[in-house]
Design a protein around this motif. Sequence first.
Motif, short mmCIF file in Angstrom:
data_model
loop_
_atom_site.label_atom_id
_atom_site.label_comp_id
_atom_site.label_asym_id
_atom_site.label_seq_id
_atom_site.Cartn_x
_atom_site.Cartn_y
_atom_site.Cartn_z
N SER A 102 0.84 -1.20 0.00
CA SER A 102 0.00 0.00 0.00
C SER A 102 0.87 1.25 0.00
O SER A 102 1.77 1.38 0.83
N TYR A 103 0.57 2.12 -0.93
CA TYR A 103 1.16 3.45 -0.92
C TYR A 103 0.82 4.09 0.42
O TYR A 103 -0.26 3.86 0.97
N VAL A 104 1.71 4.89 0.95
CA VAL A 104 1.48 5.50 2.26
C VAL A 104 0.27 6.43 2.24
O VAL A 104 -0.31 6.74 3.28
N ASN A 105 -0.17 6.83 1.05
CA ASN A 105 -1.36 7.67 0.90
C ASN A 105 -2.63 6.83 1.08
O ASN A 105 -3.44 6.69 0.17
N THR A 106 -2.80 6.29 2.27
CA THR A 106 -3.95 5.44 2.59
C THR A 106 -4.31 5.67 4.05
O THR A 106 -3.52 6.17 4.84
N THR A 107 -5.52 5.23 4.41
CA THR A 107 -5.96 5.38 5.80
C THR A 107 -5.27 4.38 6.70
O THR A 107 -4.69 3.39 6.25
N ALA A 108 -5.36 4.63 8.01
CA ALA A 108 -4.77 3.72 8.98
C ALA A 108 -5.41 2.34 8.88
O ALA A 108 -4.73 1.31 9.04
N GLY A 146 13.20 12.93 -4.45
CA GLY A 146 14.12 12.72 -5.56
C GLY A 146 14.30 13.95 -6.42
O GLY A 146 15.39 14.21 -6.96
N MET A 147 13.22 14.74 -6.54
CA MET A 147 13.32 15.98 -7.30
C MET A 147 14.29 16.96 -6.66
O MET A 147 15.03 17.67 -7.36
N SER A 163 9.22 7.35 -3.15
CA SER A 163 10.68 7.28 -3.03
C SER A 163 11.18 5.84 -3.10
O SER A 163 12.25 5.57 -3.64
N ASN A 164 10.43 4.92 -2.50
CA ASN A 164 10.96 3.56 -2.37
C ASN A 164 10.03 2.47 -2.90
O ASN A 164 10.25 1.29 -2.63
N ALA A 165 8.99 2.83 -3.66
CA ALA A 165 8.02 1.84 -4.13
C ALA A 165 8.68 0.74 -4.97
O ALA A 165 8.35 -0.45 -4.81
N VAL A 166 9.59 1.12 -5.83
CA VAL A 166 10.27 0.12 -6.67
C VAL A 166 11.09 -0.82 -5.79
O VAL A 166 11.06 -2.06 -5.97
N GLU A 167 11.81 -0.27 -4.83
CA GLU A 167 12.63 -1.11 -3.95
C GLU A 167 11.77 -2.02 -3.08
O GLU A 167 12.14 -3.16 -2.80
N MET A 213 8.25 -0.19 5.63
CA MET A 213 8.48 0.85 4.62
C MET A 213 9.70 1.69 4.98
O MET A 213 10.55 1.98 4.12
N ILE A 214 9.79 2.09 6.24
CA ILE A 214 10.88 2.96 6.68
C ILE A 214 12.24 2.28 6.54
O ILE A 214 13.25 2.93 6.28
N GLU A 215 12.25 0.98 6.65
CA GLU A 215 13.51 0.23 6.60
C GLU A 215 14.05 0.06 5.19
O GLU A 215 15.21 -0.33 5.01
N ILE A 216 13.21 0.33 4.18
CA ILE A 216 13.62 0.08 2.79
C ILE A 216 13.78 1.39 2.06
O ILE A 216 12.92 2.26 2.10
N GLY A 217 14.88 1.55 1.34
CA GLY A 217 15.08 2.72 0.49
C GLY A 217 15.72 3.87 1.23
O GLY A 217 15.95 3.83 2.43
N THR A 218 16.00 4.90 0.48
CA THR A 218 16.67 6.08 1.03
C THR A 218 15.67 7.21 1.23
O THR A 218 14.75 7.37 0.45
#
Length: 341
Positions: free
Chosen positions: A131-137, A249-250, A150-154, A331-336
């Motif tokens: 789930s994209y973080v743009n979702t409800t709890a 990234g931008m 930022s990290n969806a691909v990873e 999520m927080i553990e993956i990606g930069t």
Amino acid sequence: MATATLQAQIENGPTGFSGIDGTPEWAAEVKRLAREQDATILAHNYQLPEIQDIADHVGDSLALSRIAAEATEGTIVFCGVHFMAETAKILSPTKTVLIPDARAGCSLADSITADELRAWKADNPGAMVVSYVNTTAEVKALTGICCTSSNAVEVVASIDPDVPVLFLPDQFLGAHVKRLTKRENMQIWAGECHVHAGINGDELTEQARTHPDADLFVHPECGCATSALYLAGEGHYPADRVKILSTGGMIDAARDTNARQVLVATEIGMLHQLRKAAPDVDFQAVNDRASCKYMKMITPAALLRCLIEGKDEVHVDPETAALASKSVQRMIEIGTPGGGE
């Protein structure tokens, strides 16, 4: 200007909190109140410029999630939309989390409900939900792992290739992830952000035609992301100047670009941070009407009211928060991180 005088100027009208401009006096009072209340102010890249400038930290969802999780202050004031403040509360359940206007929602988060996700999961037993973080709890609580742009691909690449993936809710980000990971066993929910979806391919193509020397920065939630890749793939635009990027990234790309002009396809609040990161570059919106009314509900008056009155406090059911925390922590553990910290 005294707090009482500032508070008296706030008009709680039907369209939001108004009556106060982002003056130096306002900024000084916001800073004073934040120190007094042991609060840190977080602001998303799409916020009004004066809100970004007063914040302790500005960034994309992933960067701000990490900051919220590590904050030492007792109160987090989240200048963003509601799901972001919910995420901060999930990560810091013992802290007070405030959002300056609880009515600041998100069309993308509203595009899937917990009941719809339950039904989708029931039809696909054994699948991993991303789930994209743009979702409800509530949706996060039913999720295996969350992601940001930022990290969806990873995130998807980290999942066993034999495990089917249910990706939600943004169809454009999902298509971008599927294209890069080349994952065939991935289903994508047909949701969208109304602002990003409205930045269309025709607009991007015309802007690229009339600005042949510009770089293109395109958020993967945009309806024009496929058009950007088509322009590069067909040789209509130099491929090295077409960049599909998260907001964080931008910022990084802005600092590295050699272009004198950059066309930006995302919500227009992003231009403020890009111009600060690279003041010698001419950043122009692909669509200058791409403004999120929900992000812009966090006004100077709303932020001041929030600090004076302690409103609006964000609550998440403890059981829901405990379940959602697992997917957000992954999520927080993956990606930069990204976001111009």
